[in-house]
Design an enzyme around this catalytic site. Structure first.
Site: not given
Ligand code: WQD
Length: 342
Positions: A127, A152, A156
């Site tokens: 991302s 979150y 990544k």
């Protein structure tokens, strides 16, 4: 012989669109999904579009024995595209351990299973969140990671690092991380699309749910930023364009066209769009006047970010074809389609 591609999280939003593109390019798709945040009927949509029903294996990749067993019985897998993960930014702040465990255990279990069973190729769903607020725009792949704003986002970053270190330690595993900007829209058939559970966090599902009457009004989180119209800027790309980049990445690995064991590509249009511009595009293509109110800033929001996608353009032979209006139109068609049945 068709090449077998495992798509983890293949009944999810991006996974389902990628499964469609893979099948249309002649790959044999096996989906692994625990259906935690998606529905098995998505497979019907994929079949309606492509005429082929992908195989769905329902289990949790955090179950190491189950994961090992699957790959022991499927040593002929040509590549894994790993989408399966928890992805709600807000939720990750209140449930950090669940996010770390789910997103990282599953990734490590997959990598171990690849090593044990001689499977070489992985494409990882990363991302643009890894960049935080970049100092330079458009952002290129060599921009440094910044402290993640949520657990979150951190999964990544850590996920990319785990893959980088693993591919560094062994020639046998090659990987590509794809850093998505903001995927929106739905398949032009309106047979698959995004199915957010509960109140959406993201802009476009919130817009379409407001337009259809499910939400009272859209809140625009801030118009006092240092941007041309004061609202935040993102790089919105169509999910089917995004899906096609995964096919290109898989092909690059299988054909051994990769330049390094581990590569990273930005996937975006290269164009920044403000929240207000996104709203206006939606109103134009839908003919619906959207009810919205200007509110205060949302905590943790990046002010402006858009991609330099030239590396992906050049190396993957990929670029976006859908316009912002196309994206909004397909998102609206999808919203109308799902509400017909509910
Ligand atoms: C877009 C813009 C909001 C909702 C997400 C993920 C992130 C990464 C990229 C995956 C912002 C504004 C939104 C609303 C609004 N994805 N907005 N009203 O912030 O770029 O982040 O995509 O890894 O992790 O969270 O996307 O769609 O939430 O917001 O005004 O009701 O729309 O402030 O400027 P974002 P978003």
């Amino acid at each position: 012989m068709k090449k077998k591609i495992v798509v983890t999280g293949g009944t999810g939003y991006i996974g389902s669109h990628t499964s469609v593109e893979l099948i249309e390019e002649g790959y044999d798709v096996v989906i692994i999904d625990n259906l935690y945040n998606s529905e098995a009927v998505v497979v019907d949509g994929i079949e309606k579009i492509t005429g082929v029903r992908p195989f769905l294996e329902v289990f949790d990749l955090c179950d190491r024995n189950r994961t090992d067993l699957f790959f022991k019985n499927n040593k002929d897998v040509a590549a894994i595209i790993h989408f399966a993960a928890f992805k709600a930014v807000g939720e990750s702040v209140s449930k950090p351990l669940e996010y770390y465990r789910n997103n990282l255990d599953s990734l490590m279990n997959l990598l171990v299973a690849m090593q044990t069973n001689g499977i070489s190729n992985m494409v990882f769903s990363s991302s643009c969140t890894v960049y935080g607020q970049p100092a330079k725009l458009p952002v290129t792949e060599d921009a440094p990671f910044q402290t993640a704003l949520s657990p979150y986002g951190n999964t990544k970053q850590i996920g990319e690092e785990i893959i980088r270190d693993t591919t560094f330690s062994t020639e046998k595993i090659k990987a590509i991380s794809l850093r998505y900007f903001n995927p929106i829209g739905a398949h032009p058939s309106a047979l698959i699309g995004e199915l957010p559970r509960g109140v959406p966090e993201n802009l476009v599902p919130y817009i379409t749910q407001t337009a259809i009457g499910l939400r009272d009004e859209l809140r625009v989180f801030g118009t006092d930023y240092d941007t041309p119209d004061g609202s935040c800027i993102r790089d919105y790309l169509h999910v089917s364009d995004l899906a096609k980049a995964h096919v290109a990445a898989v092909k690059r690995l299988i054909d051994k066209k990769n330049r390094k064991n581990y590569e990273v590509f930005n996937l975006g249009t290269g164009k920044g769009v403000s929240v207000l511009e996104a709203i206006h595009s939606f109103e134009k293509v839908s003919g619906v006047k959207l009810k919205y109110k200007i509110k205060g800033r949302r905590q943790g929001d990046i002010v402006k970010i858009w991609a330099d996608p030239s590396l992906a353009n050049r190396e993957l032979g990929w670029e976006t074809v859908y316009s912002l209006d196309d994206c909004m139109k397909s998102a609206w068609e999808w919203e109308k389609q799902i509400r017909k049945h509910n």
